[in-house]
Write an enzyme that holds these catalytic residues in place. Structure first.
Site, PDB file in Angstrom:
ATOM      1  N   LYS A 199      -4.567   1.965  -1.433  1.00 10.75           N
ATOM      2  CA  LYS A 199      -3.430   2.331  -0.575  1.00 10.75           C
ATOM      3  C   LYS A 199      -3.556   1.692   0.806  1.00 10.75           C
ATOM      4  CE  LYS A 199      -2.597   6.564  -3.152  1.00 10.75           C
ATOM      5  NZ  LYS A 199      -2.932   7.994  -3.238  1.00 10.75           N
ATOM      6  N   LYS A 238       0.319  -0.918 -18.439  1.00  8.94           N
ATOM      7  CA  LYS A 238       0.897   0.356 -18.838  1.00  8.94           C
ATOM      8  C   LYS A 238       2.357   0.438 -18.429  1.00  8.94           C
ATOM      9  CE  LYS A 238      -1.556   3.481 -16.744  1.00  8.94           C
ATOM     10  NZ  LYS A 238      -2.083   4.795 -16.347  1.00  8.94           N
ATOM     11  N   LYS A 264       6.361   3.522 -13.398  1.00 13.26           N
ATOM     12  CA  LYS A 264       7.606   3.643 -12.642  1.00 13.26           C
ATOM     13  C   LYS A 264       7.807   2.471 -11.693  1.00 13.26           C
ATOM     14  CE  LYS A 264       5.472   8.026 -11.421  1.00 13.26           C
ATOM     15  NZ  LYS A 264       5.607   9.433 -11.306  1.00 13.26           N
TER      16      LYS A 264
END
Ligand code: TRP
Length: 335
Positions: free
Chosen positions: A113, A195, A198
Site C-alpha cells: 500500500k 485471480k 474487483k
C-alpha cells in the site's frame, strides 16, 4: 457443547464477484449451522485506503445485501457493520500496545500500500493488522475463513493475542485459518491472468450484480485457444477455469460431455467446441446469478429491512464483544 466461533470480515470496496462467491461466501453459508458465526463489513478498514466516504454507505449496504442474497441467514449468523461495534475500537487501543512498529512496517500488505499510495501512509494503514486482530479477538474467534493473502495478518493476530495473554493473563484463544471441508475453489480472471478480482479489467470479472447480457458477453469473450493437440491433454489454466466454473453451475452430465470432448480431441481432430462450451456455461451462469442479483436488488431497495438486519447483527455482536471487553479490562486491571 458450545459451538466454536467463526469470524470473517469483508471489505466494502467494489462489487462482489464469482471469485468471492465460490472462494469465500459459499463457504460461509455452509458454516452457519455448525458454528457460531460472526460476519461483518469492515468499513473502518476501508478508511485507511479510501478516505472519500461518499460511496461508503452504499457499498456497505450492497455487501450486506449480497451476502444475504448468497445465502447467509441473519437469523443464524451475526451479520453486522464494524462501526456499529465500538468495543472493537477499545480492544484495538489495547492491542496497539502489543504491536511493534518494526513488525507492522514489515507487513507485506503495508509495504504494497505504501508503494501504491506514497502520499497516504497514515497510521491507520500501519496498524491495519491490529484492527483486524481486534475484529477477530473481540469475539475470541478460533476459526477465521480467509484467503492466502490474509494469512500474514492472521499470524500477527495470533502474536498479539499471545502477548496479551502472556502479559495480562489468558483471555484469548489462538485464531486459526479455516476452510470448510475441501480445498477452496479458486476462480481465475476470464483472460487467465491471475485471480478474478474487483480491480482487474471488468470484462474479465463476473460480478453478482451483472445483468444477463453482461454475463453472456464476458463469458463469450473469455480466453480459449485452438483446442488440445493430443488426447487427454493437460488443460491450460484458462480452459481449466472454464471447466471449474462449469462444474459449479452446470449439471454433471453437461460437464462430463465437455470433459469427454476435450479428452477425445487431438491435433486435426478437434471435437471440443469452445464456442459451444461457453454458450452453455453462459446460459447456466445466467440462471445461477439472476436470482442472487434479484434478491440483492430487492434488499437494497428496502433500506428499512437492511437497517433492521444490521441492527440485530450488531446487538448479537455487541453482547459477545462486551463480554470479551469485560475480561480484557479485568485482566489489565481497568475494571
Ligand atoms: N483484511 C481483510 C481483507 O482485506 C478483511 C478483514 C478485516 C478481515 N477484518 C477481518 C478478515 C477479520 C477476517 C477477519 O479481506
Amino acid at each position: 457443547m458450545a459451538k466454536e466461533v467463526v469470524l470473517s470480515g469483508i471489505r466494502p470496496t467494489g462489487f462482489l464477484h464469482l471469485g468471492n462467491y465460490f472462494g469465500a461466501m459459499r463457504n460461509y453459508v455452509r458454516m452457519q449451522d455448525e458454528y457460531n458465526c460472526y460476519f461483518f463489513v469492515a468499513n473502518w478498514h476501508s478508511l485507511t485506503t479510501h478516505p472519500d466516504t461518499r460511496e461508503l454507505r452504499n457499498s456497505v449496504n450492497r455487501v450486506v445485501a449480497e451476502n444475504i442474497a448468497c445465502g447467509l441467514d441473519p437469523e443464524k449468523v451475526a451479520l453486522y457493520i464494524q462501526s456499529d461495534l465500538p468495543e472493537i475500537a477499545e480492544l484495538y487501543l489495547y492491542l496497539n500496545t502489543m504491536a511493534y512498529k518494526g513488525e507492522l512496517e514489515k507487513t507485506t500488505t503495508f509495504k504494497e500500500k505504501v508503494r501504491l499510495s506514497p502520499d497516504n501512509v497514515n497510521a491507520g494503514l500501519l496498524t491495519y493488522p491490529v484492527l483486524m486482530a481486534a475484529d477477530i479477538l473481540i469475539h475470541r474467534a478460533v476459526k477465521v475463513p480467509v484467503g492466502k493473502d490474509q494469512e500474514q495478518h492472521l499470524e500477527m493476530a495470533r502474536n498479539f493475542a499471545e502477548r496479551f495473554n502472556h502479559r495480562y493473563g489468558d483471555v484469548f484463544p489462538s485464531p486459526q485459518a479455516f476452510n470448510y471441508g475441501t480445498e477452496l475453489v479458486k476462480i481465475l480472471s476470464l483472460d487467465g491472468n491471475g485471480k478474478m478480482s474487483k480491480s482487474e479489467n471488468q470484462m474479465n470479472t463476473i460480478f453478482l450484480a451483472d445483468e444477463d447480457e453482461q454475463i453472456r458477453k464476458k463469458i463469450m469473450k473469455a480466453k480459449t485457444d485452438g483446442g488440445p493437440l493430443a488426447p487427454n491433454s493437460i488443460k491450460p489454466d484458462y480452459i481449466e477455469n472454464l471447466f471449474t466454473l462449469m462444474s459449479q453451475v452446470s449439471t454433471p452430465d453437461t460437464v462430463q460431455k465437455f470433459e469427454d470432448d476435450f479428452n477425445n480431441s487431438s491435433e486435426g481432430n478437434c471435437i471440443i467446441r469452445y464456442g459451444d462450451l461457453k454458450k452453455q456455461l453462459a446460459a447456466d451462469m445466467v440462471e445461477f446469478v439472476a436470482p442472487i442479483r434479484a434478491k440483492a436488488a430487492d434488499l437494497q431497495a428496502n433500506q428499512d429491512l437492511l437497517k433492521k438486519i444490521t441492527r440485530q447483527g450488531a446487538e448479537k455482536a455487541r453482547a459477545s464483544g462486551a463480554e470479551t471487553l469485560r475480561l480484557v479490562r479485568e485482566a489489565i486491571g481497568m475494571n
